[in-house]
Design a protein around this motif. Structure first.
Motif, PDB file in Angstrom:
ATOM      1  N   PRO A  50       0.996  -1.204  -0.015  1.00 13.75           N
ATOM      2  CA  PRO A  50       0.075  -0.086   0.069  1.00 13.75           C
ATOM      3  C   PRO A  50       0.890   1.342  -0.017  1.00 13.75           C
ATOM      4  N   ILE A  51       0.582   2.311  -0.789  1.00  6.85           N
ATOM      5  CA  ILE A  51       1.514   3.267  -1.270  1.00  6.85           C
ATOM      6  C   ILE A  51       1.580   4.190   0.165  1.00  6.85           C
ATOM      7  N   PRO A  52       0.324   4.445   0.751  1.00  9.54           N
ATOM      8  CA  PRO A  52       0.431   5.265   2.155  1.00  9.54           C
ATOM      9  C   PRO A  52       1.222   4.439   3.166  1.00  9.54           C
ATOM     10  N   CYS A  53       1.535   3.277   3.164  1.00 13.77           N
ATOM     11  CA  CYS A  53       2.102   2.558   4.265  1.00 13.77           C
ATOM     12  C   CYS A  53       3.387   1.976   3.387  1.00 13.77           C
ATOM     13  N   ALA A  54       3.988   2.286   2.502  1.00 10.73           N
ATOM     14  CA  ALA A  54       4.987   1.824   1.879  1.00 10.73           C
ATOM     15  C   ALA A  54       6.216   1.650   2.651  1.00 10.73           C
ATOM     16  N   PRO A  55       6.736   2.530   3.662  1.00 15.75           N
ATOM     17  CA  PRO A  55       7.905   2.420   4.277  1.00 15.75           C
ATOM     18  C   PRO A  55       7.994   1.577   5.182  1.00 15.75           C
ATOM     19  N   ARG A  56       6.518   1.009   5.803  1.00 16.62           N
ATOM     20  CA  ARG A  56       6.592  -0.062   6.439  1.00 16.62           C
ATOM     21  C   ARG A  56       6.948  -1.534   6.140  1.00 16.62           C
ATOM     22  N   PHE A  57       6.962  -1.391   4.543  1.00 11.63           N
ATOM     23  CA  PHE A  57       7.179  -2.493   3.883  1.00 11.63           C
ATOM     24  C   PHE A  57       8.572  -2.812   3.415  1.00 11.63           C
ATOM     25  N   SER A  58       9.582  -1.852   4.140  1.00 10.59           N
ATOM     26  CA  SER A  58      10.990  -1.725   3.711  1.00 10.59           C
ATOM     27  C   SER A  58      11.661  -2.940   3.782  1.00 10.59           C
ATOM     28  N   CYS A  59      11.096  -3.886   4.731  1.00 13.51           N
ATOM     29  CA  CYS A  59      11.640  -5.373   4.749  1.00 13.51           C
ATOM     30  C   CYS A  59      11.864  -6.126   3.719  1.00 13.51           C
ATOM     31  N   LEU A  60      11.029  -5.848   2.387  1.00 14.27           N
ATOM     32  CA  LEU A  60      10.881  -6.466   1.398  1.00 14.27           C
ATOM     33  C   LEU A  60      12.194  -5.787   0.525  1.00 14.27           C
ATOM     34  N   VAL A  61      12.585  -4.710   0.766  1.00 15.85           N
ATOM     35  CA  VAL A  61      13.861  -4.157  -0.092  1.00 15.85           C
ATOM     36  C   VAL A  61      14.953  -5.240  -0.344  1.00 15.85           C
ATOM     37  N   PRO A  62      15.253  -6.094   0.621  1.00 21.87           N
ATOM     38  CA  PRO A  62      16.410  -7.022   0.496  1.00 21.87           C
ATOM     39  C   PRO A  62      15.984  -8.183  -0.683  1.00 21.87           C
ATOM     40  N   ILE A  63      14.739  -8.427  -0.838  1.00 20.51           N
ATOM     41  CA  ILE A  63      14.325  -9.432  -1.813  1.00 20.51           C
ATOM     42  C   ILE A  63      14.181  -8.550  -3.303  1.00 20.51           C
ATOM     43  N   PHE A  64      14.216  -7.413  -3.373  1.00 19.59           N
ATOM     44  CA  PHE A  64      14.300  -6.417  -4.652  1.00 19.59           C
ATOM     45  C   PHE A  64      15.722  -6.316  -5.065  1.00 19.59           C
ATOM     46  N   HIS A  65      16.608  -6.088  -4.059  1.00 17.22           N
ATOM     47  CA  HIS A  65      18.046  -5.947  -4.292  1.00 17.22           C
ATOM     48  C   HIS A  65      18.453  -7.294  -4.651  1.00 17.22           C
ATOM     49  N   ALA A  66      18.175  -8.215  -4.009  1.00 16.39           N
ATOM     50  CA  ALA A  66      18.747  -9.796  -4.389  1.00 16.39           C
ATOM     51  C   ALA A  66      18.329 -10.201  -5.768  1.00 16.39           C
ATOM     52  N   THR A  67      16.987  -9.809  -6.150  1.00 17.14           N
ATOM     53  CA  THR A  67      16.488 -10.087  -7.518  1.00 17.14           C
ATOM     54  C   THR A  67      17.357  -9.420  -8.465  1.00 17.14           C
ATOM     55  N   LEU A  68      17.672  -8.232  -8.184  1.00 17.02           N
ATOM     56  CA  LEU A  68      18.568  -7.551  -9.346  1.00 17.02           C
ATOM     57  C   LEU A  68      19.894  -8.140  -9.150  1.00 17.02           C
ATOM     58  N   LYS A  69      20.525  -8.374  -8.083  1.00 14.45           N
ATOM     59  CA  LYS A  69      21.832  -9.037  -7.976  1.00 14.45           C
ATOM     60  C   LYS A  69      22.168 -10.358  -8.713  1.00 14.45           C
ATOM     61  N   SER A  70      21.043 -11.029  -8.671  1.00 19.65           N
ATOM     62  CA  SER A  70      21.173 -12.363  -9.216  1.00 19.65           C
ATOM     63  C   SER A  70      21.057 -12.595 -10.728  1.00 19.65           C
ATOM     64  N   VAL A  71      20.718 -11.351 -11.543  1.00 14.99           N
ATOM     65  CA  VAL A  71      20.768 -11.472 -12.786  1.00 14.99           C
ATOM     66  C   VAL A  71      21.659 -10.575 -13.564  1.00 14.99           C
ATOM     67  N   GLN A  72      22.062 -10.623 -14.733  1.00 10.74           N
ATOM     68  CA  GLN A  72      22.621  -9.445 -15.424  1.00 10.74           C
ATOM     69  C   GLN A  72      21.934  -9.035 -16.650  1.00 10.74           C
ATOM     70  N   VAL A  73      22.111  -7.766 -16.877  1.00 11.13           N
ATOM     71  CA  VAL A  73      21.359  -7.106 -17.857  1.00 11.13           C
ATOM     72  C   VAL A  73      21.700  -7.555 -19.073  1.00 11.13           C
ATOM     73  N   PRO A  74      20.904  -8.320 -19.975  1.00 12.52           N
ATOM     74  CA  PRO A  74      21.010  -8.976 -21.173  1.00 12.52           C
ATOM     75  C   PRO A  74      21.540  -8.212 -22.466  1.00 12.52           C
ATOM     76  N   ASN A  75      22.316  -8.670 -23.257  1.00 14.49           N
ATOM     77  CA  ASN A  75      22.591  -8.055 -24.364  1.00 14.49           C
ATOM     78  C   ASN A  75      21.448  -8.142 -25.293  1.00 14.49           C
ATOM     79  N   TYR A  76      20.722  -9.130 -25.384  1.00 11.28           N
ATOM     80  CA  TYR A  76      19.659  -9.508 -26.293  1.00 11.28           C
ATOM     81  C   TYR A  76      18.292 -10.001 -25.559  1.00 11.28           C
ATOM     82  N   ILE A  77      17.351  -9.634 -26.313  1.00 12.33           N
ATOM     83  CA  ILE A  77      15.872 -10.079 -25.662  1.00 12.33           C
ATOM     84  C   ILE A  77      15.594 -11.244 -26.542  1.00 12.33           C
ATOM     85  N   ASN A  78      15.338 -12.428 -25.751  1.00  8.72           N
ATOM     86  CA  ASN A  78      14.721 -13.691 -26.192  1.00  8.72           C
ATOM     87  C   ASN A  78      14.048 -14.286 -25.233  1.00  8.72           C
TER      88      ASN A  78
END
Length: 717
Positions: A50-78
């Protein structure tokens, strides 16, 4: 439909895993599946915040960071890379959602930095490559927004805009460390510059994929907020020890000077349109929606004005291109349109509000006035800038400013009025008369008064007394300028050949117009008349006349000698007592030069000032030349009322940043042409001429000619 897992499980530490237990049970289950690599559950997890209470869900940030860290930016889309792309998309959207509700003052207990710094800036190496990926593949071309993005199926333009632009807005408003990245990274500046051009070229109010959940114009909001990011890229760093990139890097990244100028002026015009379209507030309170929108748009104009002023000051090519593309007219139009929205006195709660108050609203106007003043004062051609400003209606706009009254007795403003800033309306207003002595400016003044008479303004109550007094002085000076320009010449020889006894009008010259290349003033119908004039006195007065048009022979000065002479005569006559006082003071200060004093009328300030100095102390003036005592004696012999205490007068003028000390135009014209003013007849084509001699010189962008190269040749300065 569920996408394949990014990987079997994301890497979270014990503390990060424990923090997830404080979430609602349903959210915990979704988070667990997202950690296991389910892209579909990652999407549901982001949607559940929920946007009004978004900071209370900051514990989800490690999931988002881990997702970005687990993959590389692809050179091609397939088919193989799409799962990773979708996972990165939802991870970025999650970070944007949480940071969008965070306040700049919110800090983490471990690092002491803002949430934005922790979640975005410190992870910039993971986040920025994906921002560039979505900008390249899911946004239209910066210079042609009609082109369909390469892969809108992966991420629509609406979501891509949030992914690519919102993180920049967050770090500009909330992170000092993030702002330094914008100023110091070549790749980031290139990215920001391209987005700035793209947003400036967007048309309409709806983006592809916009769910239409808000009645607000999303494109207008994005355009306005992006001005903060754009200005941060070229502003000075808060830390003087940190290196920032030169502004030329940003201009190059945006495509060059012309795209930067065109885009910036387009921003100003469109934000002005949005600000004018804001509905009249029902109640002037901080919570009123119209008040908030007006504040947003005026803040956007403030940063656009600041950006314009910065690039104009630091880059000469941008400064010249801005003037050519009508930046002054654009600025005057913007101020004229938003002024009724800005200069509104409401109540103490609003007028003295820390962010929405009258002082901040007026500061938008002062920033615009400051740019106009700098363009006039610091440019190479201030005359053109003044003409553009007057033609655009600057004087009428300033006349509207007198309706804003000062507030009485407020502890923050001892004088009862919010501060104008370093260069406000009064300062700009008093700069204009220093250019009223130029022919081109007087023509613009004539047009101004014609417009006023054709469409007279309603009588306004002058409530801002300081602005009202300055306005009255300037308007009087403009009328004086028209009077000096309209004075009929005492002798019609003004439009005749300057040869002694020759009565041929310039329009009747058999051959082409010939101008003396020494003084740049005298015209001759033939070589014979030029030789005769040289032997009959022009040899003496040629140098004097040249000193009356300045060392560079400016056409603006040369064609304005009659107006300058008019101001010179009236100002010195009007300050007769002050002149006597200045002469006595100079005689006491310079006893060794008591017979070599010169009266200088400084027209570079308003009101003009009087100074008396030894002739050798004058700047850009041949003070040691032996001709001046001889000229002074001639003046005393031929003048009905010879000057007392000084040899002659000079006039100090400026064309912008260039200043010139001119020999008295009134004296030079009267003595050299037997008490006649001389005005250039511009009706004759000077570009179609023949030379009298063997040398063709170029002064003031016109062909100018010597005599015949003999010993009777005109004096050349």
């Amino acid at each position: 439909m569920s996408f394949a897992a990014v990987r079997s499980i994301l890497q979270l530490n014990t503390d990060e895993t424990q923090a997830l237990k404080f979430l609602p049970v349903v959210t915990q289950i979704t988070a667990k599946k997202a950690v296991q690599g389910s892209t579909a559950d990652l999407a549901r997890l982001v949607d559940s915040i929920p946007i009004p209470c978004a900071p209370r869900f900051s514990c989800l940030v490690p999931i988002f960071h881990a997702t970005l860290k687990s993959v590389q930016v692809p050179n091609y889309i397939n088919l193989k890379t799409i799962p990773a792309i979708m996972g990165a998309k939802w991870a970025l959207l999650g970070l944007v959602k949480i940071c969008s509700a965070a306040r700049p003052s919110a800090v983490g207990s471990d690092t002491g930095d803002s949430i934005v710094t922790k979640y975005i800036v410190r992870r910039w190496d993971e986040i920025f490559p994906w921002m560039r990926f979505f900008a390249r593949n899911c946004l239209p071309s910066p210079y042609d927004v009609s082109v369909t993005p390469p892969r809108p199926d992966l991420c629509n333009v609406f979501d891509a805009t949030k992914l690519c632009i919102h993180p920049l807005t967050f770090i500009c408003t909330s992170s000092k460390e993030g702002r330094h990245i914008l100023r110091s990274s070549i790749s980031v500046q290139h990215y920001v510059a391209q987005l700035w051009v793209l947003v400036g070229n967007l048309k309409g109010d709806v983006l592809q994929g916009d769910p239409g959940s808000s009645t607000d114009s999303l494109v207008s909001m994005i355009r306005t907020s992006f001005t903060v990011t754009n200005n941060a890229c070229i502003s000075e760093s808060e830390d003087p020890d940190k290196i920032t990139l030169p502004i030329s890097n940003y201009i190059h990244a945006a495509g060059g000077v012309k795209p930067v100028v065109y885009t910036l002026l387009r921003y100003i015009r469109r934000i002005t349109r949005d600000a004018v379209a804001v509905e009249e507030p029902r109640s002037w309170t901080p919570s009123d929606k119209s008040v908030q929108h007006l504040h947003l748009f005026t803040a956007g104009l403030h940063y656009s004005f600041l950006f314009l002023k910065t690039i104009s000051r630091q880059d000469a090519s941008c400064r010249a291109q801005l003037i050519r593309q009508g930046s002054i007219r654009t600025m005057v139009d913007a101020i004229t349109l938003i002024l009724p929205k800005i200069l509104v006195q409401t109540n103490a709660e609003m007028d003295f509000h820390s962010q929405l108050g009258l002082a901040d609203r007026q500061n938008v106007l002062w920033m615009g006035y400051s740019y106009i003043a700098s363009a006039i004062r610091d440019g190479d051609d201030g005359v053109t800038s003044v003409c553009q400003a007057i033609d655009a209606g600057l004087i009428q706009t300033l006349e509207k400013g007198v309706v804003c009254p000062p507030h009485a007795n407020h502890r923050e403003y001892p004088n009862g009025h919010p501060p104008r800033g370093r260069m406000g309306d009064v300062e700009l207003l008093l700069l204009l008369p220093t250019f009223f002595l130029y022919h081109r400016v007087v023509e613009s003044i004539f047009k101004h008064w014609f417009r006023v008479q054709s469409a007279p303004m309603a009588k306004r109550e002058i409530r801002d007394k300081g602005l009202g007094v300055a306005l009255e002085l300037v308007l009087k000076s403009s009328i004086d300028a028209m009077d000096h320009r309209s004075v009929e010449p005492i002798n019609p020889q003004e439009y005749k050949c300057s040869g002694p006894g020759c009565g041929i009008w310039t329009s009747e010259f058999v051959s082409k117009k010939r101008r003396c290349s020494g003084c740049l003033i005298s015209l001759y119908c033939s070589e014979k008349c030029q030789r005769t004039a040289w032997r009959n006195g022009h040899k003496k007065w040629c140098q004097v006349l040249r000193c009356a048009v300045g060392p560079w022979g400016s056409r603006d000065i040369r064609t304005s000698l009659q107006v300058i002479a008019g101001f010179e005569t009236s100002e010195i006559s009007g300050m007769a007592k002050d002149v006597e006082t200045r002469v006595r003071e100079a005689q006491q200060q310079f006893p060794a030069f008591i017979n070599k004093l010169v009266l200088m009328l400084d027209m570079t300030v308003f009101p003009p000032e009087i100074h008396v100095l030894p002739v050798h102390r004058l700047e850009q003036f041949p003070g040691k030349d032996p001709i001046w005592p001889e000229i002074a004696d001639e003046i005393r012999q031929r003048s009905d009322s010879p000057p007392k205490g000084y040899m002659f007068s000079v006039v100090k003028v400026h064309l912008g940043k260039s200043k010139f000390t001119l020999f008295s135009p009134s004296m030079a014209l009267r003595m050299a042409f037997e008490s006649q003013y001389f005005v250039v007849d511009d009706s004759v084509d000077e570009n179609d001429s023949t030379t009298l001699g063997d040398q063709d010189l170029d002064y003031g962008s016109e062909p100018l000619y010597d005599a015949d190269g003999s010993e009777d040749k005109c004096y050349e300065v």
